[in-house]
Design an enzyme around this catalytic site. Structure first.
Site, PDB file in Angstrom:
ATOM      1  N   GLY A 221       0.836  -1.203   0.000  1.00  0.00           N
ATOM      2  CA  GLY A 221       0.000   0.000   0.000  1.00  0.00           C
ATOM      3  C   GLY A 221       0.870   1.252   0.000  1.00  0.00           C
ATOM      4  N   GLY A 224       4.842   1.240  -0.132  1.00  0.00           N
ATOM      5  CA  GLY A 224       5.683   0.901  -1.274  1.00  0.00           C
ATOM      6  C   GLY A 224       5.896  -0.584  -1.481  1.00  0.00           C
ATOM      7  N   GLY A 250      -2.069  -1.877  -7.763  1.00  0.00           N
ATOM      8  CA  GLY A 250      -1.301  -3.114  -7.937  1.00  0.00           C
ATOM      9  C   GLY A 250      -1.108  -3.446  -9.411  1.00  0.00           C
ATOM     10  CG  ASP A 251      -4.434  -4.011 -11.782  1.00  0.00           C
ATOM     11  OD1 ASP A 251      -4.125  -5.134 -11.328  1.00  0.00           O
ATOM     12  OD2 ASP A 251      -5.591  -3.561 -11.757  1.00  0.00           O
TER      13      ASP A 251
HETATM   14  N1  LIG Z   1      -1.607   6.208  -0.992  1.00  0.00           N
HETATM   15  C1  LIG Z   1      -0.581   5.840  -1.773  1.00  0.00           C
HETATM   16  N2  LIG Z   1       0.397   6.722  -2.069  1.00  0.00           N
HETATM   17  C2  LIG Z   1       1.443   6.378  -2.852  1.00  0.00           C
HETATM   18  N3  LIG Z   1       1.585   5.165  -3.381  1.00  0.00           N
HETATM   19  C3  LIG Z   1       0.646   4.233  -3.130  1.00  0.00           C
HETATM   20  C4  LIG Z   1      -0.488   4.511  -2.307  1.00  0.00           C
HETATM   21  N4  LIG Z   1      -1.263   3.396  -2.241  1.00  0.00           N
HETATM   22  C5  LIG Z   1      -0.630   2.460  -2.987  1.00  0.00           C
HETATM   23  N5  LIG Z   1       0.510   2.955  -3.513  1.00  0.00           N
HETATM   24  C6  LIG Z   1       1.446   2.245  -4.386  1.00  0.00           C
HETATM   25  O1  LIG Z   1       0.733   1.251  -5.092  1.00  0.00           O
HETATM   26  C7  LIG Z   1       1.301  -0.021  -4.859  1.00  0.00           C
HETATM   27  C8  LIG Z   1       0.226  -1.096  -4.918  1.00  0.00           C
HETATM   28  O2  LIG Z   1      -0.718  -0.845  -3.903  1.00  0.00           O
HETATM   29  P1  LIG Z   1      -1.387  -2.028  -3.075  1.00  0.00           P
HETATM   30  O3  LIG Z   1      -0.346  -2.708  -2.249  1.00  0.00           O
HETATM   31  O4  LIG Z   1      -2.552  -1.459  -2.381  1.00  0.00           O
HETATM   32  O5  LIG Z   1      -1.800  -3.005  -4.266  1.00  0.00           O
HETATM   33  P2  LIG Z   1      -3.033  -4.011  -4.438  1.00  0.00           P
HETATM   34  O6  LIG Z   1      -3.685  -4.254  -3.112  1.00  0.00           O
HETATM   35  O7  LIG Z   1      -2.518  -5.182  -5.160  1.00  0.00           O
HETATM   36  O8  LIG Z   1      -3.990  -3.164  -5.380  1.00  0.00           O
HETATM   37  P3  LIG Z   1      -5.059  -3.686  -6.475  1.00  0.00           P
HETATM   38  O9  LIG Z   1      -5.113  -5.177  -6.404  1.00  0.00           O
HETATM   39  O10 LIG Z   1      -6.338  -2.990  -6.108  1.00  0.00           O
HETATM   40  O11 LIG Z   1      -4.553  -3.192  -7.797  1.00  0.00           O
HETATM   41  C9  LIG Z   1       2.021   0.105  -3.530  1.00  0.00           C
HETATM   42  O12 LIG Z   1       3.061  -0.829  -3.434  1.00  0.00           O
HETATM   43  C10 LIG Z   1       2.520   1.544  -3.568  1.00  0.00           C
HETATM   44  O13 LIG Z   1       3.766   1.616  -4.234  1.00  0.00           O
HETATM   45 MG   LIG Z   2      -3.690  -6.624  -6.173  1.00  0.00          MG
END
Ligand SMILES: Nc1ncnc2c1ncn2[C@@H]1O[C@H](COP(=O)(O)OP(=O)(O)OP(=O)(O)O)[C@@H](O)[C@H]1O
Ligand SMILES: [Mg+2]
Length: 315
Positions: A221, A224, A250-251
């Protein structure tokens, strides 16, 4: 070319309402419809970056046609296998700055359709340098589908096997590891669910490597990324937290990593250079995706600004 696969794509429908109240009748002030699903979003991001990408998977019915038309409208190259069932929809209700999601399960896939897809996939994969396998599986597709596709992609191109990037969770993730994916990108919750006994994300990532993943990039999130690879362990944090819509961030990580692997393939640079650059770009691009309100879109200015200020630490 980077080939992205979405076996359970969707027409993503978004309703805007003033306030969401259970049991009440709502007046919808705006409706948005777009083709979605994780691999579809990865291909959208890659296309926006000017990367040669193609997206495939299973589509059916009138809803499937709407997904195709939307991809045509946005010039995202696609080549889906037709199915007899109706492609699912997801419904997001946006109200008071918050989102409520309803995700349909997707149509059941027959054995015949799954076999037809595998044949089609082998043909597409034979032209790909990187193959991205993203998202949940529709009913009827075997749990080890991604391991099967990873192996099929490598046999389709035996002299220059494509690199495989995997983004899924739960039992689908665990069953996929037998296919030895080159990069797996779980988020913190997916990783903790996959390896509940591990004391922390690094140990959990090592566990996934022991089960077959070549490298693991954990997304944390706003904190990073953590990359656990055969070449070393790296940590990359965004220079600042961005406000916006984190769905699809994440995508964007997967898109950036796939592009880096693709370029690495063609230049043959040393992995000591690959990982820091790939991670910094993934952090900047995903922050740019959070900043853009719609999943699958990125803010190019934010990407460039944050890319210049993102640093990677070797652990
Ligand atoms: N509020 C934020 N500010 C800056 N970067 C962010 C923020 N939220 C997420 N990121 C970036 O996005 C990346 C992916 O986010 P996250 O870990 O939430 O992925 P995810 O849960 O797989 O998302 P999804 O499956 O919905 O695409 C993080 O590793 C980070 O680098
Ligand atoms: Mg994801």
């Amino acid at each position: 070319v980077i080939l992205t696969v979405t076996l359970n794509p969707a027409l993503d429908v978004t309703y805007e309402v003033a306030a969401l109240r259970p049991h009440a009748t709502h007046r919808v002030t705006a409706v948005h419809r777009r083709g979605g699903g994780k691999g579809v979003n990865v291909a959208r991001v890659l296309t926006a970056l000017g990367v040669d990408a193609r997206t495939t998977g299973l589509l059916g019915g009138a809803t499937g046609e709407q997904v195709r038309a939307d991809l045509d409208r946005h010039a995202v190259p696609h080549d889906f296998t037709p199915i007899s069932g109706e492609t699912r929809r997801t419904l997001t209700v946006v109200a008071e700055g918050d989102a409520t999601l309803f995700n349909e399960p997707g149509p059941p896939i027959t054995d015949h359709e799954w076999r037809a897809f595998r044949t089609h996939f082998r043909e597409l994969a034979s032209a790909a340098q990187v193959v991205v396998l993203s998202g949940s599986l529709p009913p009827g597709v075997p749990e080890d589908a991604y391991a099967t596709l990873a192996t099929a992609a490598r046999t389709a191109r035996p002299t220059a096997a494509p690199l495989i990037v995997l983004d899924t969770g739960g039992s689908t993730l665990m069953a996929a590891l037998a296919g030895r994916p080159d990069v797996v990108k779980p988020n913190a919750a997916e990783l903790a669910a996959a390896v509940p006994t591990a004391p922390g994300p690094q140990a959990a990532a090592e566990e996934l490597r022991a089960e077959g993943a070549v490298a693991v990039v954990v997304s944390l999130g706003p904190d990073g990324l953590l990359a656990v690879t055969g070449e070393g362990v790296w940590r990359c944090r965004p220079p600042r937290s961005v406000r916006g819509n984190p769905t699809g961030a994440g995508d964007a990580v997967v898109a950036a990593l796939s592009r880096a692997l693709h370029d690495h393939r063609s230049t043959g640079a040393h992995p000591d250079r690959l990982w820091p650059q790939a991670l910094a770009d993934a952090v900047a691009l995903s922050a740019a995706a959070v900043h853009a309100p719609v999943a699958g879109e990125i803010d190019h200015d934010v990407h460039a600004r944050l890319r210049a200020r993102t640093t990677v630490e070797r652990l």
